[in-house]
Design an enzyme around this catalytic site. Structure first.
Site, mmCIF file in Angstrom:
data_model
loop_
_atom_site.group_PDB
_atom_site.id
_atom_site.type_symbol
_atom_site.label_atom_id
_atom_site.label_comp_id
_atom_site.label_asym_id
_atom_site.label_seq_id
_atom_site.Cartn_x
_atom_site.Cartn_y
_atom_site.Cartn_z
ATOM 1 N N GLY A 2 -3.228 -0.158 2.374
ATOM 2 C CA GLY A 2 -1.373 -0.200 2.318
ATOM 3 C C GLY A 2 -1.154 0.986 3.474
ATOM 4 C CB ALA A 3 1.663 2.414 4.255
ATOM 5 C CG MET A 4 -0.933 8.669 2.847
ATOM 6 S SD MET A 4 -0.649 8.680 1.128
ATOM 7 C CE MET A 4 0.307 10.228 0.884
ATOM 8 C CD GLU A 5 3.509 8.735 -0.139
ATOM 9 O OE1 GLU A 5 3.010 7.825 0.315
ATOM 10 O OE2 GLU A 5 3.536 9.288 -1.207
ATOM 11 C CG ASN A 6 -0.009 11.049 5.691
ATOM 12 O OD1 ASN A 6 -0.789 11.311 4.574
ATOM 13 N ND2 ASN A 6 -0.378 9.721 6.358
ATOM 14 C CD GLU A 15 -0.279 9.925 -3.324
ATOM 15 O OE1 GLU A 15 0.078 9.153 -2.373
ATOM 16 O OE2 GLU A 15 0.484 10.287 -4.117
ATOM 17 C CD GLU A 61 4.248 3.970 2.450
ATOM 18 O OE1 GLU A 61 4.231 5.200 2.126
ATOM 19 O OE2 GLU A 61 3.959 3.211 1.473
ATOM 20 C CD GLU A 68 3.706 5.851 -4.742
ATOM 21 O OE1 GLU A 68 4.518 4.996 -4.310
ATOM 22 O OE2 GLU A 68 3.147 6.697 -4.142
HETATM 23 ZN ZN LIG Z 1 4.310 4.958 -2.293
#
Ligand SMILES: [Zn+2]
Length: 874
Positions: free
Chosen positions: A287-291, A155, A323, A345
Site C-alpha cells: 500500500g502506502a505509508m504516511e511518513n 510502522e 495518506e 486510520e
Molecule cells: Zn492509513
C-alpha cells in the site's frame, strides 16, 4: 521552520500527565513497555548502509531529559550491536541488548540526576530484505536493466530495526538524519536536504532537523531516482520515481497539490513542513505509508501510464487523499498508543473518501465505498468481532489492529457522526482537536471533547457506543397506519449477528436518518425500545438508513418491505443500496426469506444504478458458486442470465464517447457475472475480441481487459492459455502485466490451473511484483479451491514473506475466510494455529467463524434457491 519553532515551544509541555481509555492523553498514563523516567528530545543519527554486507554502520547521539534519577536507560533495539556507549561522555557500566524483548538496557555506574543528558553510541545493524526497517528493494526496469534502491517502512514497530530508539508513539522527538550513499543516488527523507558532501564515489547527505514526531514516521529512500515538483502554497510538492518513470508521475503531482491545498483549508491548520514528497517504490510493500513529509507508495498506486485503468486512476487519487490526510490525523496529532489506532486510520479513510467524493463527483465515491461498508458489517457481525478501540497490551501485536474494523467501520462511524452533527459543526470539532493536540498525542476522549465543545452536545455518550463496544445493531421497523393513512413506525434494536437466532449483548444510541416518500430525510437518535416516529403516508417507500450512511442494518415489516419493493426503481440510490445490502445479509443469516431479496431484482426495472447492479452481480455470483455441480445449477443460471441480460444489452459491449465512469463499472460487473453464469454470447464475443487483441492491443480498452481476458481464460484450451501466458511474460508495462497474470489464474481447466499455479511461483514474476504472488494464488480459489489451498500451504513462507507486518493477520483471518472450500475446516484451522503464537487465538476465531459461516450459508440457501427457480419455471 515555522513548524520547528512551534514544536519547540510545545515540547516544553511534555507532560507530567495521563491517559487510559476514557481519559484525555497523558504521557505518564499512555500504555507501553518503555519506562517514562527518561525521555528522548532529539536524535542525531549518521548511517552508512553497506549493501554488499547487507549491514548498517551507525553513530547515534540522543539528547535526553531525565525526569527522575535513574541508573538505567531502556529503549528499543532489534538485531543491533551497540559499542562505545557513553552518557555525558562517560562509558556505561553495562549494555544489554535483548533481541527477544527488542530492548536495550544501558546501566550506569552512578545514578543520573534529573535534567538534560546525552546518550551516544555506535552500532552495527542489518539491511533488511523484506519491507520493514531499512530495506533493499530490487527491481527490473521496463528496458530490462536491474536496479536496487534503499527505502524504509517503520510502522508499527520497525524503526528499531534501523536504529536503536524509543519506538513507541508517545515518545515524540526531533530527528536529524545523515546518510552516506553512492554519489549518483538521489535521497529523500522527511525533511529537505540541509547539506550534501561528495567524497569520491560516495556522498554524505544531512537532512534538516524534523519537528517533534514519533519514530514510526521516519523515512529514508535512496536510489537512482528522478522527481517532478510543483508548489502548493508555501509547500514544495514532489513525486519521486526510479529513473525513466517520473513522466508517469504528473497526474499524481497535480493531485497532491490539489489535495494539500484542500486540507490546509479543511483542517484550518497549514501543513507544517516545508515540503511534501511522494515516493513511488517499485514493489516494496502493498500500500502506502504516511511518513511525515515523505509518503511512500507501491508504485502501482502512484504512477499512471496509457495502460492504466479508471480504477488505477481512482486508486491513485483516493490513496493519496488517505495518506495526505494522515499528515494531520496521524502525523501532526498521533494516537497515544496503538489501542487508539482508529484515530489514525478511520480518520484518514473518512477524510480521504470525502475528498475523493468532493473532487470527483462523477465517481460517486461514497457509493463506491458501499461494498467495503457491507464487508465491514459482515466482519463486525461475527460473535468474535472486536471494538474499534481494542486493548493492545504489547506493541508487537499492534500490527494485528490494522483490520477492516479499524479502517472501514471507523470510517463509517465518523461519517455517521458527521451526518448527525452536521458537516460544519463536525469540521469545527476536528479543527479544535488538531489545534489542541498539534505536535502531540491524543486519545479518543480528546476527540469527543473537541466535538462536544463544537456541537454543545454530549457526543461522547453516543459515540462511545460505537467505538468502545463490539458489533452493531439491527434496527427493526414495525409500521402502523391511522384512519387517515398517516404512518407511525415503532423502532427497536438488538445486536446483529451472522446467524439469526444467535444472541449477543449490545445497545447503541443509533443516529437514524429517516426518509419517507420523497420528503427530505430527518435524523433521529434511537435510544429506547419501541420508540415511535412519524413516517409519512402508508404505502410510501421508507428508508431508515437514508443514503446508506449508517453503520447498522434494518429489517422492515412485511407491508413496508412490499411498499419499498414496489417503488424500488425510483427511490434514491443510497436507499436502494441499503435495502439490497440488508435484504441479502438477512437472507444469508436466515433472518428473512431469500425470496424477499430476489423479489428486488426484477423491481430494478430500467434502473441503471451501478452499485445496485454490482451488489446484485456479486450476490448472483455467490449463488452460482453455491449451485456449481448441483442439479439446480443450469436452471438457476438461466434465470439469473434472463434478469441481467437486458441491462447488459442496453449498455453494449463497447464504451461510448464521453461515457460516465459509472457505465464503465457497470459493464465490467455485468460482463463478469454473465460470463460466470455461462452466457454463450458473452463468452463467444470475448474469445473473438481476444483474437483481434492479439493483433492489435487497442481492440480492448484497458478498463475492460481484466474482465475480457478473465472470460477467455475461463474456457481456455492449452493453446489459448499459452498465448495469454506469452503476453504476460513479454509485457513491459507493469499494470498490463499484472492483468495478464491475474487472468491466467482464472483458467477453468484443471491441468492448466496446475500450470498456472507453477507460473505464480516462478522466477518470471519480476522482483518488484513479489507481492503479487499471493494474489495470483488467491485467484485460483474460485474454480480450484483444493489446488489453491495446497499451493498456499506448501509455499506459505515464500508467499507471505513480502508482508512481514500483516502476515499473522492474513494467516489468522483472511486465509480461513478465503480458502474455506480448499480443505476440511480442521485441516485449515490446525495449519493456521501451527503458524501463529497463542495470543492470536481471537484472530483465529474470527477467521474460523467466517469459514464456518460460509459452509452454513451454502447449505441453508441451496434449497430455498432451487424452490425459487422451480416456482419461476412453472
Ligand atoms: Zn492509513
Amino acid at each position: 521552520m515555522r513548524s520547528a519553532g512551534r514544536a519547540a515551544a510545545l515540547l516544553m509541555l511534555i507532560p507530567a500527565a495521563a491517559s487510559a481509555a476514557g481519559a484525555p492523553f497523558d504521557f505518564d498514563r499512555a500504555p507501553g513497555r518503555l519506562p517514562k523516567d527518561v525521555v528522548p528530545l532529539g536524535y542525531r543519527l549518521a548511517l552508512v548502509p553497506d549493501i554488499a554486507a547487507m549491514a548498517i554502520a551507525g553513530r547515534e547521539s540522543v539528547a535526553l531529559r531525565v525526569r527522575s534519577a535513574t541508573r538505567s536507560i531502556v529503549f528499543n533495539s532489534l538485531n543491533e550491536k551497540l559499542s562505545d556507549v557513553r552518557v555525558d561522555g562517560v562509558a556505561a557500566a553495562a549494555v544489554d541488548s535483548d533481541d527477544a524483548r527488542q530492548l536495550t538496557t544501558v546501566t550506569l555506574a552512578a545514578p543520573l540526576p534529573p535534567g538534560a543528558h546525552t546518550l551516544a553510541f555506535s552500532y552495527v545493524g542489518r539491511l533488511e530484505t523484506q519491507p520493514h526497517g531499512l530495506f533493499l528493494q530490487s527491481y527490473v526496469s521496463a528496458d530490462g536493466t536491474a536496479g536496487q534502491l534503499l527505502s524504509t517502512k517503520m510502522e508499527s514497530t520497525d524503526a528499531r530495526r534501523m536504529f536503536p530508539c524509543w519506538d513507541e508513539p508517545a515518545f515524540r522527538a526531533t530527528f536529524e538524519l545523515t546518510v552516506t550513499v553512492p554519489a549518483a543516488w538521489a535521497t529523500v527523507s522527511n525533511m529537505p536536504v540541509a547539506q550534501r558532501t561528495l567524497h569520491g564515489a560516495l556522498a554524505t547527505v544531512t537532512f534538516q532537523r524534523s519537528p517533534y514526531m514519533p519514530s514510526y514516521l521516519i523515512e529514508f529512500t535512496g536510489g537512482d531516482l528522478e522527481s517532478v515538483t510543483a508548489a502548493a502554497g508555501a509547500t514544495t510538492v514532489g513525486v519521486w520515481a526510479v529513473r525513466g518513470r517520473a513522466r508517469d508521475a504528473q497526474v499524481a503531482l497535480a493531485d497532491a497539490q490539489l489535495i494539500l491545498a484542500d486540507y490546509d483549508d479543511y483542517f484550518g491548520f497549514a501543513f507544517p513542513l516545508p515540503k511534501l514528497d511522494s515516493i513511488a517504490i517499485p514493489g516494496g510493500f502493498g500500500g502506502a505509508m504516511e511518513n511525515w513529509g515523505a509518503i511512500t507508495y507501491n508504485d502501482r498506486l502512484l504512477l499512471l501510464t496509457p495502460d492504466s485503468t479508471l480504477a488505477d486512476r481512482q486508486a491513485e487519487f483516493a490513496v493519496q487523499a488517505h495518506e495526505i490526510a494522515h499528515q494531520w490525523n496521524g502525523d501532526l496529532v498521533t494516537m497515544g498508543w496503538w489501542d487508539d489506532l482508529w484515530l489514525n486510520e478511520s480518520f484518514a479513510s473518512w477524510r480521504g473518501a470525502s475528498e475523493t467524493d468532493q473532487r470527483h463527483p462523477e465517481w460517486h465515491w461514497w457509493q463506491r465505498q458501499d461494498a467495503a461498508r457491507d464487508g465491514a458489517l459482515r466482519a463486525d457481525a461475527r460473535l468474535s468481532t472486536h471494538a474499534i478501540q481494542q486493548p493492545v497490551a504489547d506493541e508487537l501485536q499492534a500490527a494485528n489492529a490494522f483490520d477492516q474494523i479499524t479502517y472501514v467501520k471507523g470510517q463509517w462511524v465518523l461519517r455517521m457522526l458527521e451526518s448527525y452533527l452536521g458537516p460544519a459543526v463536525f469540521r469545527d470539532g476536528i479543527r479544535r482537536y488538531l489545534q489542541a493536540r498539534a505536535f502531540g498525542n491524543a486519545t479518543t476522549t480528546d476527540l469527543w471533547e473537541a466535538l462536544a465543545a463544537a456541537s454543545g452536545q454530549d457526543v461522547a455518550q453516543a459515540a462511545r457506543d460505537w467505538t468502545a463496544q463490539a458489533g452493531f445493531p439491527l434496527v427493526s421497523v414495525a409500521a402502523s397506519c391511522d384512519a387517515g393513512g398517516a404512518r407511525t413506525i415503532l423502532l427497536s434494536q438488538r445486536r446483529y449477528t451472522l446467524r439469526a437466532g444467535e444472541r449477543a449483548p449490545g445497545r447503541w444510541s443509533v443516529p437514524l436518518r429517516i426518509r419517507a416518500g420523497s420528503a427530505a430525510p430527518h435524523t433521529e437518535l434511537l435510544t429506547r425500545d419501541a420508540q415511535p416516529s412519524a413516517a409519512g403516508r402508508c404505502g410510501e417507500p421508507l428508508s431508515v438508513n437514508a443514503d446508506a450512511i449508517g453503520f447498522y442494518r434494518v429489517q422492515y415489516d412485511a407491508a413496508t418491505l412490499a411498499a419499498d419493493t414496489r417503488a424500488f426503481e425510483a427511490v434514491p440510490d443510497g436507499d436502494r443500496t441499503a435495502l439490497l445490502d440488508d435484504s441479502w445479509a438477512l437472507a444469508l443469516a436466515g433472518a428473512q426469506p431469500l425470496d424477499a431479496y430476489l423479489a428486488l431484482l426484477p423491481a430494478m426495472g430500467g434502473n441503471r444504478d451501478p452499485r445496485a447492479w454490482e451488489q446484485i452481480a456479486a450476490a448472483l455470483t455467490t449463488l452460482g458458486h453455491y449451485e456449481r455441480g448441483t442439479r439446480g445449477h443450469d436452471a438457476f443460471a438461466a434465470r439469473a442470465r434472463a434478469l441481467l441480460r437486458p441491462v447488459y444489452d442496453s449498455l453494449g459491449w463497447d464504451p461510448r464517447p464521453r461515457e460516465a465512469p459509472d457505465a464503465v463499472r457497470l459493464r465490467r460487473a455485468l460482463l463478469t457475472v454473465l460470463g460466470e453464469l455461462g452466457d454463450a454470447g458473452v463468452l463467444a464475443e470475448a474469445r473473438r475480441r481476444f483474437g483481434l487483441f492479439l493483433e492489435d492491443r487497442r481492440v480492448i480498452h484497458p478498463d475492460d481487459q481484466d474482465t475480457v481476458l478473465g472470460l477467455v481464460a475461463r474456457g481456455a484450451n492449452a493453446a489459448t492459455f499459452e498465448r495469454l501466458h506469452s503476453l504476460a511474460a513479454a509485457e513491459k508495462d507493469a499494470s498490463a502485466r499484472r492483468r495478464y497474470y491475474l487472468a491466467l489464474m482464472r483458467v477453468g481447466d484443471a491441468a492448466l490451473a496446475a500450470r498456472a499455479a507453477r507460473i505464480a511461483l516462478s522466477a518470471e514474476i519480476p522482483p518488484q511484483d513479489e507481492l503479487l504472488r499471493l494474489r495470483l494464488v488467491g485467484q485460483l480459489i474460485d474454480r480450484h479451491a483444493a489446488l489453491a489451498w495446497a499451493t498456499l500451504r506448501d509455499n506459505a513462507d515464500r508467499l507471505l514473506a513480502p508482508f512481514p507486518k500483516y502476515a499473522p493477520l492474513i494467516v489468522a483471518e483472511q486465509i480461513p475466510e478465503a480458502y474455506w472450500e480448499g480443505a476440511p475446516p480442521q485441516e485449515i484451522e490446525s495449519w493456521v494455529r501451527g503458524r501463529l503464537p497463542a495470543e492470536m487465538a481471537p484472530n483465529i476465531a474470527r477467521g474460523m467463524e467466517s469459514l464456518n459461516e460460509q459452509r452454513t450459508e451454502k447449505a441453508a440457501l441451496l434449497p430455498a434457491l432451487d424452490a425459487w427457480v422451480a416456482r419461476r419455471a412453472r
